[in-house]
Design a protein around this motif. Structure first.
Motif, PDB file in Angstrom:
ATOM      1  N   PRO A   1       0.817  -1.214   0.000  1.00  0.00           N
ATOM      2  CA  PRO A   1       0.000   0.000   0.000  1.00  0.00           C
ATOM      3  C   PRO A   1       0.851   1.265   0.000  1.00  0.00           C
ATOM      4  CG  PRO A   1      -0.103  -1.108   2.130  1.00  0.00           C
ATOM      5  CD  PRO A   1       0.591  -2.029   1.193  1.00  0.00           C
TER       6      PRO A   1
ATOM      7  N   GLN B   1      -3.511   0.757   3.443  1.00  0.00           N
ATOM      8  CA  GLN B   1      -4.226  -0.183   2.589  1.00  0.00           C
ATOM      9  C   GLN B   1      -5.702   0.212   2.502  1.00  0.00           C
ATOM     10  OE1 GLN B   1      -3.898  -1.740   0.002  1.00  0.00           O
ATOM     11  NE2 GLN B   1      -2.846  -3.596   0.578  1.00  0.00           N
TER      12      GLN B   1
ATOM     13  N   PRO C   1      -3.428  -8.387  -1.109  1.00  0.00           N
ATOM     14  CA  PRO C   1      -3.593  -7.093  -0.440  1.00  0.00           C
ATOM     15  C   PRO C   1      -3.114  -7.082   0.996  1.00  0.00           C
ATOM     16  CG  PRO C   1      -5.690  -8.209  -0.572  1.00  0.00           C
ATOM     17  CD  PRO C   1      -4.724  -9.045  -1.326  1.00  0.00           C
TER      18      PRO C   1
END
Lengths: 565, 317
Positions: free
Chosen positions: A101, A163, A183
């Motif tokens: 991120p 994120q 992610p």
């Protein structure tokens, strides 16, 4: 339930033109995802899972191209569509969340403005509403005090927060498809759970289709309806999550599932049947004095807070700056490690576990407390001088990132030989080479790989080089700093077994620093749980993990993804 | 410039490039690799073949080195012998680049001058690497006082107009080749110190440096054995670029009369001498040494990119 698929990938083959000819990264892949569905693409590194998603987004490298097949997104042929059209679709129709991120955000732009940029790009709001819309998006991804955080820069936010901002960016224009490429890699388990819960909730709410790309089968099974397993560029199995977990049909899926540590699995059980090496003969520990090998008492590490205000007043004002309050990374912890014992040190990022291991390694100074090693206080020896004491060879370390911890200009043999040259007391190139080969065999590294440079080795091979280097001097204590965090699960399974076997045959003690409780359970006799610089709980592994006393330990355990069993 | 452009494009493609790198890595792991010198030569051959510009630069470089080594043996005329009857003759079959005001053959002088200019460039670059490069690595690695001293020293040098500083040094130390080398090196010091410092600084806490500490290496050994080899690719590119600058600097000093003295053949002086004749139409006296200068500087600038590709082990996939 939906007749027409939102995204339909048919017979997709992606080629990369490299020096050694054409490499087919993805071969004849068929994937289809309907509206509102969540799909997990699972595979180890190099399986082509990310390349598939890049092909969908049409963001392949210049060297890569779609050789065969078709990608259809709600009726539009993405392979034939002009770049102009694809560009307007990216972000508005389909978006992507990247692995890191922090790298995905512009470091010198306020996060609120970055969300506005996306909205402006796709003309989703007029300038009067921009700010309100951006703040609304921050609210949606559950960032507390969103009005304040609107003005924050990425570096002022934690990894999990970043994120969330990336998710806000991806969802700002209400796309129909969200591709999440690993992610939660690099995030703590509790943060991982929060982020994944958020993604699931948002996608349900908006009827989004999601593709989750991950190497973690457990994570995929917990959050996805369907799972596609990829290996070496091919789809080898595709079924619903529950079916894959209950009855995996392909051998590779079984191997992958087996290698994922779960409650109830054993170290040897991680390896595929028939590949487990024989259990080595356990070295007979001479029951010498029952003194612990390492005893840490009331260890403290403080870092000075370097505020801008303090520096300014030091420069400008005649009066001394207000004494900055020190930041206590490690706050008075005490523990023991006995000979031949392996102790797990568990906690989330920022809890002080790495600082603790660095102090024990004598790579940084302690602030207070004592570090007794084999009855002698090593805590007062300065890190610079420690390299020249006889203790250095008795405490060694295996680093978290096998790539970063090897000098890119040294061959594997040279890396392993380094401690031997300095402290091994072996003379002569032939003798050192011999010892290197012996060590390579011990860690299961083929000796013909010894002359390769790190970038010519795979992750698992690099990890073996790092382990060979750390055991070269036959140390008493090895600090393992998340030695498998950067490895694929099947490689992790092999490395964990190797570490266990080495410990048994050489009689070493381990301090195993990790955030993965399932891994710690397999390797450690005792566990120490740390939070914000303090120990919240310590005791035998079974007791801590199955009857945790502290609330924090319970939270940690609950955050581990529980696939449908 | 080329380096910067290439970096920019590679940055933009970074995300997808990782995927390609993973693929390429997988491919390389399967193929058997030669090691050591043979691998380096193989790799160099590949880099040159892949990029024709690099190949051209290397060919040009070979030519310059050849001229520097055996130039005096190749030339048709004595570079210092004057033939007053044939003064100021335009280029002809007999005098390829024409003759100058006292009838010396310009072609022979341009070729012979290569050695002097090349030696000045190489030795000043070697000197500045030893001073600036090592000081910068130490500053980046140790930090603290070392960093402050090296940093301020570089700042002080940067505060002067560099060519004026070089003039001052040569004027003060005396008009010799040795002093030109020293002046050029001092002028380039900040560039080397800063690059080396930043490159060493990012690697200071790298895993392999920590690992080297655990292996019992002292700080100096880590500096020279672990850090320095890793920043060499960048330093080599820098060295190639400053070679061009060093030649220009030396020629510039000679041009204004500080530096190599006539009648020695040197590109800078030759341009200076020929400049007076430009207005009266004898363009060749200044043109050909100027062309030689340009070609040499151009060659060194092109070479930088190719050298980086060859010396970076990561590119050897």
């Amino acid at each position: 339930m939906v007749a027409v698929a939102l995204l339909d990938i048919k017979d997709l083959t992606v080629e990369f033109h490299t020096r050694r000819g054409i490499v087919k990264a993805v071969q004849h892949v068929n994937i289809s995802i309907g509206k509102g569905e969540t799909l997990g693409i699972v595979g180890e590194s190099g399986s082509g899972k990310s390349v598939t998603s890049y092909a969908v987004m049409r963001i392949l490298d210049r060297a890569g191209s779609i050789a065969e097949g078709s990608v259809t997104f709600s009726g539009i042929d993405l392979r034939a569509a002009p770049e102009e059209q694809v560009r307007t679709m990216r972000g508005r129709e389909m978006s992507m969340i990247f692995q890191s991120p922090r790298l995905a955000l512009n470091p010198i732009r306020k996060v609120g403005h970055q969300i506005e940029d996306v909205l402006k790009q796709h003309a989703q709001a007029d300038s009067a509403q921009l700010t309100n819309k951006a703040i609304e998006m921050l609210d949606h991804v559950k960032i507390a005090r969103s009005r304040e955080r609107y003005h924050a820069y990425p570096f002022e936010l934690s990894g999990g927060m970043c994120q969330r901002v990336v998710i806000a960016l991806a969802l700002a224009c209400r796309p129909q498809l969200l591709i999440a490429d690993a992610p939660t890699t690099g995030l703590d388990v509790t943060t991982q759970k929060a982020v994944m819960d958020l993604v699931t909730e948002l996608t349900r709410e908006r009827g989004l289709s999601t593709i989750l790309i991950t190497h973690d089968l457990g994570l995929a099974a917990t959050y996805c309806d369907n799972i596609v397993v990829m290996e070496k560029g091919r789809v080898i199995e595709s079924a619903t999550s529950t079916k894959i977990f209950k009855k995996p049909s392909h051998a590779y899926t079984r191997k992958l599932m087996q290698a994922t540590p779960r409650p109830g699995s054993t170290l040897r059980g991680l390896l595929p049947e028939g590949e487990a090496p024989p259990v080595p003969q356990k070295i007979q520990m001479v029951p010498r004095e029952q003194k612990p090998l390492l005893e840490v008492t009331k260890l403290v590490k403080e870092f000075p807070r370097k505020g801008l205000q303090a520096s300014l007043s030091r420069l400008l004002g005649p009066k001394p700056a207000p004494q900055p309050e020190n930041f206590r990374a490690v706050d008075g912890i005490s523990f023991k490690i006995n000979r031949g014992e392996s102790v797990g040190l568990v906690g989330e990022s920022g809890c002080g576990k790495s600082t603790t291991s660095m102090m024990v390694m004598r790579l940084i100074d302690k602030s207070e407390g004592a570090i007794m090693f084999d009855g002698e206080d090593i805590g007062d020896i300065a890190p610079r001088e420690f390299a020249h004491t006889p203790f250095r060879r008795r405490i060694q370390m295996v680093f978290q990132d096998p790539t970063d911890s090897l000098n890119p200009r040294y061959t594997a043999a040279r890396a392993i030989a380094d401690p031997l040259l300095r402290m091994g007391g072996i003379k002569g190139a032939a003798a050192i080479r011999g010892r290197c080969e012996e060590l390579a065999q011990q860690v299961g590294l083929p000796t013909d790989l010894l002359d390769r440079f790190p970038h010519q080795l795979s992750g698992g091979q690099k990890a073996r080089v790092g382990i060979a280097r750390s055991i070269a001097l036959k140390p008493d204590l090895i600090v393992l700093d998340e030695p498998t965090a950067a490895l694929d699960v099947s490689v992790q399974a092999v490395v964990l077994n190797l570490l266990q076997d080495l410990k048994d045959s050489l009689g070493m003690s381990y301090l195993f620093v990790s955030h993965d409780l399932n891994v710690v359970r397999l390797l450690c006799d005792r566990v120490i749980v740390m939070k914000t610089g303090q120990i919240v709980e310590q005791g035998p592994t079974e007791q801590v993990l199955f009857e945790p006393q502290a609330q924090y330990t319970r939270d940690l355990l609950a955050a581990i993804p529980h696939p449908p069993a | 410039m080329m380096t910067a452009v290439r970096k920019l494009t590679s940055g933009k493609r970074a995300v997808t490039a990782t995927a390609a790198a993973a693929v390429a890595k997988a491919a390389s792991a399967e193929a058997k690799q030669p090691s050591g010198l043979a691998a380096t030569i193989n790799h160099a051959r590949y880099v040159i073949a892949e990029n024709p510009v690099t190949g051209f630069a290397f060919a040009l470089f070979a030519l310059i080195v050849l001229c520097a080594l055996i130039g005096p043996l190749l030339v048709p005329h004595d570079p210092l012998a004057s033939e007053t009857t044939a003064a100021l003759k335009p280029p002809s079959w007999h005098h390829w680049f024409g003759t100058d005001q006292i009838g010396r053959d310009v072609f022979s002088r341009v070729i012979v001058a290569t050695r002097l200019d090349f030696v000045i460039a190489v030795s000043s670059v070697a000197l500045v690497f030893l001073m600036g490069g090592l000081a910068g690595v130490a500053a980046g690695f140790f930090g603290g006082w070392t960093d402050r001293i090296v940093g301020r020293l570089a700042d002080t040098i940067m505060a002067f107009p560099l060519f004026v500083l070089a003039m001052g040094i040569v004027a003060a130390l005396g008009n010799t080749v040795q002093n030109i080398v020293i002046a050029t090196a001092i002028v380039n010091f900040p560039l080397y110190a800063r690059i080396a410092r930043s490159e060493a600084n990012v690697r200071r806490e790298a895993g392999f440096v920590q690992a080297a500490r655990l292996s019992g290496n002292g700080e100096f050994r880590i500096l020279l054995g672990q850090i320095l080899p890793n920043i060499m690719p960048i330093m080599i590119v820098q060295m190639s670029l400053t070679m061009g600058y060093a030649i220009l600097n030396a020629a510039g000093l000679s041009f204004i009369g500080l530096g190599v003295r006539p009648p020695t053949a040197e590109w800078g002086i030759m341009v200076a001498e020929g400049a007076a004749f430009m207005v009266s139409g004898e363009w060749w006296i200044a043109f050909f040494p100027g062309l030689a200068l340009m070609v040499a500087v151009f060659c060194f600038n092109l070479l930088g990119d190719g050298l980086r590709d060859i010396f970076d082990p990561q590119r050897r996939t």
